[in-house]
Scaffold this motif. Structure first.
Motif, PDB file in Angstrom:
ATOM      1  N   TYR A 130      -4.951  -3.106  -4.863  1.00 16.86           N
ATOM      2  CA  TYR A 130      -3.707  -4.030  -5.157  1.00 16.86           C
ATOM      3  C   TYR A 130      -2.675  -3.144  -4.848  1.00 16.86           C
ATOM      4  O   TYR A 130      -1.486  -3.490  -4.415  1.00 16.86           O
ATOM      5  N   GLY A 131      -2.648  -1.914  -5.341  1.00 15.14           N
ATOM      6  CA  GLY A 131      -1.428  -0.653  -5.237  1.00 15.14           C
ATOM      7  C   GLY A 131      -1.243  -0.410  -3.845  1.00 15.14           C
ATOM      8  O   GLY A 131      -0.136  -0.453  -3.610  1.00 15.14           O
ATOM      9  N   LEU A 132      -2.270  -0.364  -3.123  1.00 13.71           N
ATOM     10  CA  LEU A 132      -2.168   0.105  -1.672  1.00 13.71           C
ATOM     11  C   LEU A 132      -1.575  -1.135  -1.024  1.00 13.71           C
ATOM     12  O   LEU A 132      -0.762  -0.558  -0.021  1.00 13.71           O
ATOM     13  N   GLN A 133      -1.829  -2.331  -1.386  1.00 10.21           N
ATOM     14  CA  GLN A 133      -1.205  -3.530  -0.672  1.00 10.21           C
ATOM     15  C   GLN A 133       0.171  -3.342  -0.984  1.00 10.21           C
ATOM     16  O   GLN A 133       0.962  -3.806  -0.069  1.00 10.21           O
ATOM     17  N   HIS A 134       0.614  -3.188  -2.390  1.00 10.23           N
ATOM     18  CA  HIS A 134       2.068  -2.978  -2.173  1.00 10.23           C
ATOM     19  C   HIS A 134       2.822  -1.971  -1.481  1.00 10.23           C
ATOM     20  O   HIS A 134       3.883  -2.056  -1.089  1.00 10.23           O
ATOM     21  N   VAL A 135       2.047  -0.663  -1.486  1.00  7.63           N
ATOM     22  CA  VAL A 135       2.689   0.232  -0.566  1.00  7.63           C
ATOM     23  C   VAL A 135       2.879  -0.189   0.758  1.00  7.63           C
ATOM     24  O   VAL A 135       3.898   0.057   1.606  1.00  7.63           O
ATOM     25  N   LEU A 136       1.937  -0.898   1.469  1.00  4.79           N
ATOM     26  CA  LEU A 136       2.142  -1.362   2.810  1.00  4.79           C
ATOM     27  C   LEU A 136       2.955  -2.371   3.111  1.00  4.79           C
ATOM     28  O   LEU A 136       3.734  -2.180   4.070  1.00  4.79           O
ATOM     29  N   ALA A 137       2.947  -3.101   1.990  1.00  2.00           N
ATOM     30  CA  ALA A 137       4.152  -4.064   2.087  1.00  2.00           C
ATOM     31  C   ALA A 137       5.538  -3.555   2.122  1.00  2.00           C
ATOM     32  O   ALA A 137       6.546  -4.168   2.445  1.00  2.00           O
ATOM     33  N   PHE A 138       5.805  -2.831   1.474  1.00  2.00           N
ATOM     34  CA  PHE A 138       6.801  -1.773   0.979  1.00  2.00           C
ATOM     35  C   PHE A 138       7.399  -0.678   2.108  1.00  2.00           C
ATOM     36  O   PHE A 138       8.552  -0.522   2.024  1.00  2.00           O
ATOM     37  N   TYR A 139       6.409  -0.201   2.708  1.00  2.00           N
ATOM     38  CA  TYR A 139       6.530   1.065   3.443  1.00  2.00           C
ATOM     39  C   TYR A 139       7.711   0.733   4.105  1.00  2.00           C
ATOM     40  O   TYR A 139       8.744   1.837   4.539  1.00  2.00           O
ATOM     41  N   ALA A 140       7.747  -0.167   5.284  1.00  2.00           N
ATOM     42  CA  ALA A 140       8.785  -0.152   6.430  1.00  2.00           C
ATOM     43  C   ALA A 140      10.282  -0.289   5.676  1.00  2.00           C
ATOM     44  O   ALA A 140      11.117   0.342   6.351  1.00  2.00           O
TER      45      ALA A 140
END
Length: 631
Positions: free
Chosen positions: A28-38
């Motif tokens: 779940y944390g990785l999902q937040h990072v990918l959604a946030f990164y851009a």
């Protein structure tokens, strides 16, 4: 012996505080990072290009940004002392600061010299935000659902063009006519929707992550996934304080950045309320103050660690709603990942390889979901009152106008461009200003003509008996709360007196609280027979809390026969279950539909929760009466 998380006496741990298993936390944390990164890397890229920084400086800015984002997100979600709202809110660099920072940097000569002036302003603005947080939180009465709902909706709608730009190839190389970009963006969105529709449980909660991975894999045959940056990047890249030199302090730059932080405080307030709605956790003034302190601390830290002003990121608010994962520890896990990515440039380059159209397709779902949360908040607004229609309509109209035509800010004076350069900012300020104009400017006191409001100096000069008699009018029945508050005086301002009253109300013995509740009008009587509530109210009250004016304001007078009967039945069932009347502050009830919905929902709550909820409603009524009495 197995250790269990500590629980409150009233029930199990709230989903927000639930600590998930390590594997799920990581995913779940990785999902937040990918959604946030851009969104995280856009600000340093725009700033570096505008003030003439080189590639090496840009790489350092990106690493520093991600590293500080991780620390800021942990501060906001985990919290300590009075810092951090302890909700699943992820921190990111605010877009509102881009234009002012470019202006500051160029005025200081550009390059690293301009950067040090920016950092001086960022550090001071962060400190101002930290120490001003509780004072801003006291202004929450100016943020009713008509304002917060508009701001949240504006945030979602204004961010959709950002998603659309990514979906057509990104800001650097947009190609709206490219069918491949369109297919990847809509394909990613379709994958997310199908996973949400077909699967339940864990798979449904990682729909956005799955969409990003599948979309990226589908992009490989078309040459859109460039892994060259991974090989060129180093394994370790540590950001050091004041890497570009000691900060320079310019008064004009500091004032500009403080204004920016005031604007972002409104956005943070909207995000906090939106997240509270999503995770079903009540948000109050202290929560907003903690969130703003975290913003201020993170911003100051950003200035030290070569980053920029921070605020709650709306992108991840949409992800929380979409995945229905409420745990704040998921955001803390995302913060750990961002710290690691900030320390390992190769990992950051790998995440950056996700193609823009794929990110855009996922962002369309997330940003639109934020707007839906705003619409949900607006559903509690009484739109039979035309003033509310004007507030919402004008706020949305101005926001979309500036979003569609961002260059309109150039027609404004230089000092106003910080306010008019962002659709989120312009729309939010419009809604707040109109709400003040319609509901707070030149309002007549809601007390009888023969009574005058009492100033604070007079209140502080009263003896215990006069003080208790005067402030006893804000409650519906006899209580020792005002007498106990008198012992805490004198009071520096009205806010301190109001806080003392609320603290003593909530700290009173439970038996005393129940006795006070019993004196409040039964809502079933209000709607069941005309005048029943008025008969329950002592004759010395200025205006019954549930009298005709209150019924009209809340929309109760517009209830049809079935609605009145249902509300009376709900109120009767409520009293039978909990042993005290269904207490509602009708000024804040959100209209007839909101009142019925709230009554039905409150019937399902456990007794301890409803005891607290009744005290909250009593505090709301007392707050309004306090405003009527104390000037």
């Amino acid at each position: 012996m197995r250790l269990r998380p500590s629980r409150r006496p009233s029930g199990p741990v709230h989903p927000v505080d639930e600590v998930l298993p390590p594997g799920r936390l990581a995913v779940y944390g990785l999902q937040h990072v990918l959604a946030f990164y851009a969104g995280a890397v856009v600000v340093p890229i725009l700033l570096a290009n505008a003030i003439g920084l080189g590639e090496r400086e840009l790489i350092h800015l990106i690493n520093a940004d991600l590293f500080t984002c991780g620390i800021a997100s942990i501060i906001q979600s985990v919290g300590f002392w009075k810092v951090g709202v302890r909700l699943p809110l992820l921190q990111g660099v605010t877009f509102t600061a881009v234009s002012p920072m470019i202006a500051i940097g160029m005025a200081a000569g550009g390059g690293t010299e301009g950067l040090t002036t920016i950092y001086g302003a960022v550090i001071v603005a962060g400190l101002v935000t930290f120490f001003a947080a509780p004072y801003f939180a006291r202004l929450l009465r100016f943020f009713p659902p008509v304002v917060t709902g508009t701001v949240i909706t504006v945030i979602g709608l204004a961010l959709l063009p950002v998603a659309a730009t990514d979906a057509v190839g990104g800001a650097n190389a947009p190609d709206p006519g490219n069918p491949l970009y369109l297919a990847l963006a809509l394909g990613t969105l379709t994958v997310i929707v199908l996973i949400q529709r077909i699967f339940r449980g864990f798979m449904a909660t990682v729909a956005v992550l799955a969409g990003l991975v599948i979309g990226t894999l589908a992009s490989v045959p078309f040459g859109l996934v460039d892994l060259g940056g991974v090989g060129e990047s180093g394994w370790v890249g540590v950001t050091t304080p004041f890497h570009f030199g000691w900060p320079q302090f310019s008064l004009a730059a500091i004032v500009s950045m403080v204004v920016v932080m005031m604007i972002t405080a409104v956005e943070t307030t909207g995000d906090v309320f939106a997240t509270g709605e999503i995770v079903r956790k009540r948000v109050g003034g202290r929560d907003v103050a903690r969130a703003l302190r975290a913003d201020g601390l993170a911003t100051t830290l950003g200035g030290v660690l070569n980053s920029f002003p921070y605020t709650c990121f709306a992108e991840n608010v949409g992800l929380v709603r979409l995945t229905r994962v409420s745990s704040r520890w998921v955001v803390a896990a995302a913060g750990v990942f961002m710290i690691l990515i900030g320390l390992v440039p190769k990992a950051g380059a790998l995440v950056a390889a996700v193609p823009h159209p794929v990110l855009g397709g996922a962002a369309l779902a997330m940003f639109a979901t934020v707007a839906v949360v705003g619409i949900q908040t607006l559903s509690r607004v009484d739109f039979t009152d035309h003033r509310n229609v004007v507030v919402v309509g004008s706020g949305l109209g101005v926001a979309l106008f500036v979003t569609v035509q961002p260059d309109v800010a150039q027609a404004m004076p230089q000092w106003a461009q910080a306010f008019a350069g962002s659709g989120i900012t312009a729309g939010s300020i419009t809604a707040i200003a109109l709400n003040l104009l319609f509901f707070h400017v030149r309002r007549r006191p809601r007390i009888s003509p023969d009574r005058e409001r009492v100033d604070l100096a007079t209140v502080n000069g009263m003896d215990r008996a006069a003080f208790a008699t005067m402030l006893g009018r804000i409650f519906e029945g006899p209580t020792e709360v005002p007498a106990r508050v008198h012992a805490r005086g004198p009071f520096a301002d009205g806010a301190a007196l109001r806080s003392a009253l609320q603290e003593e109300l909530f700290a009173a013995p439970q038996g005393e609280q129940r006795d006070l509740m019993a004196h409040y009008p039964d809502l079933g009587g209000v709607v069941g027979t005309e005048g029943a509530a008025e008969d329950r109210v002592p004759a010395d009250r200025d205006e019954p809390v549930d009298g005709p004016a209150r019924r009209d304001r809340a929309g109760l007078a517009l209830l049809d026969g079935d609605g009145r009967t249902e509300l009376a039945e709900v109120a009767g069932a409520y009293r039978e279950r909990f042993g005290f009347p269904l207490i509602v502050c009708l000024r804040d009830a959100g209209g007839r539909d909101g009142l019925l919905e709230a009554g039905r929902r409150r019937l399902t709550h456990p007794p301890a929760q409803e005891h607290a909820a009744a005290l909250v409603e009593i505090a709301k009524v007392a707050g309004h009466r306090f405003d009527d009495i104390v000037g």
